[in-house]
Write an enzyme that holds these catalytic residues in place. Sequence first.
Site, short mmCIF file in Angstrom:
data_model
loop_
_atom_site.label_atom_id
_atom_site.label_comp_id
_atom_site.label_asym_id
_atom_site.label_seq_id
_atom_site.Cartn_x
_atom_site.Cartn_y
_atom_site.Cartn_z
CG ASP A 1 -10.84 -10.79 0.72
OD1 ASP A 1 -10.62 -11.77 1.48
OD2 ASP A 1 -10.81 -9.61 1.12
NE ARG B 1 13.35 -3.35 0.67
CZ ARG B 1 13.99 -3.32 -0.51
NH1 ARG B 1 13.45 -3.88 -1.58
NH2 ARG B 1 15.19 -2.79 -0.60
CE1 TYR C 1 -12.77 -4.29 5.83
CE2 TYR C 1 -10.84 -4.18 4.41
CZ TYR C 1 -11.45 -3.91 5.62
OH TYR C 1 -10.75 -3.26 6.61
CE LYS D 1 -10.16 -9.02 9.53
NZ LYS D 1 -9.11 -8.34 8.74
#
Length: 382
Positions: A171, A47, A99, A196
């Site tokens: 973004d 982690r 978004y 993406k």
Amino acid sequence: MMDYRTKILHTGKDIDPYTGASSVPIYTASTFAQKDPVDFGSYEYSRGNNPTREALEHTVAILESGCRGFAFSSGMAAISSVFMLFKPGDHLVVSSDVYGGTYRVLTTLFEQWGLKSTFVDTTDINNIKKALISETKAIFVETPSNPLLKITDLHATVQLAREQKLLTIIDNTFMTPYLQRPLEIGFDISIHSATKFLGGHSDLLAGVVVVKDNGIADKIKKIQNAFGAVLGPFDSWVLMRGIKTLVPRVETEQKAAVELAHWLLEQADIVSVYYPTLPHHPGREIHLKQSIGGGAVVSFELEDGATARSFLRSVKIPLVAVSLGGVESILSYPATMSHAAMPKQERLKRGITDGLIRLSVGLEDVEDIKNDLRRALDVAKD
């Protein structure tokens, strides 16, 4: 200095230091043996740090010209982790047609938590100035925006933020670090839904954050470790593999997108076409000063929602799906997909109508795409 095409393949962590393997191995270990119970080595628990994820994070930092990169389990995990930099009572100025998932998390979870947001049309720097209050800590933009591809002046935003001592966050999913590098312009934080274009094959879920300042990086690292929404080693490896072909993929997709945008303009049944380098596109000149081309996303508007839905039911080649940036062309319907979380009144106020369709252009032959779209348009008219 190496050309970007070379740098994307030779990042300094592209070869396994232990075996010389040309592909960094997938280190699936959750924990790492320590030689000393007090003085730990570089890896302790996955982690916190993992060799495969570390190689990916190094790669995205190189691509965005940042000091450090961070990989998360999704784009929204990346965005939400960045919002954790702020405390209750702080205020953000955010692009109005951001978004839908970003809008949702800001107006629900973070609003309940006490983080305030004002959504404005950031294509006009004066709108940002008017929205600033004493509690404002950052400006969050998308450019080109999703799905209308509106353009925000990154240089002007950085100048205003420096005057007001604010963080700048973008973004950068649509443009990718190949076509647009905001940190080089002066932005503090760049975020990608790596699901993406960075991944590029519609086969993983991931998000990345790249920062230009070590102080901010230290804070993001603490949030990443504490919150724990890290990207697993297998997906980190898949993402690195996708990144290796980013340049030829995006160049090919962008070339087709330009051709399709001009072709769509010629179709009588298309009401509007949105693409950053079209001559009539608002902000075109600003965009070309801060980016290399218009990207691979084109949005267009049909007469109404019924026509749009009939068109989407009739296409054969593009996927009709959520997401973008894959090797296959993807048609999305913002009203029920990317912006479904946004109330209809708010969506329409932002110009996201029921007739709007977003096309992420893939690697298919462009003439095949044209023929398929034309046939579906004809069916939608009947």
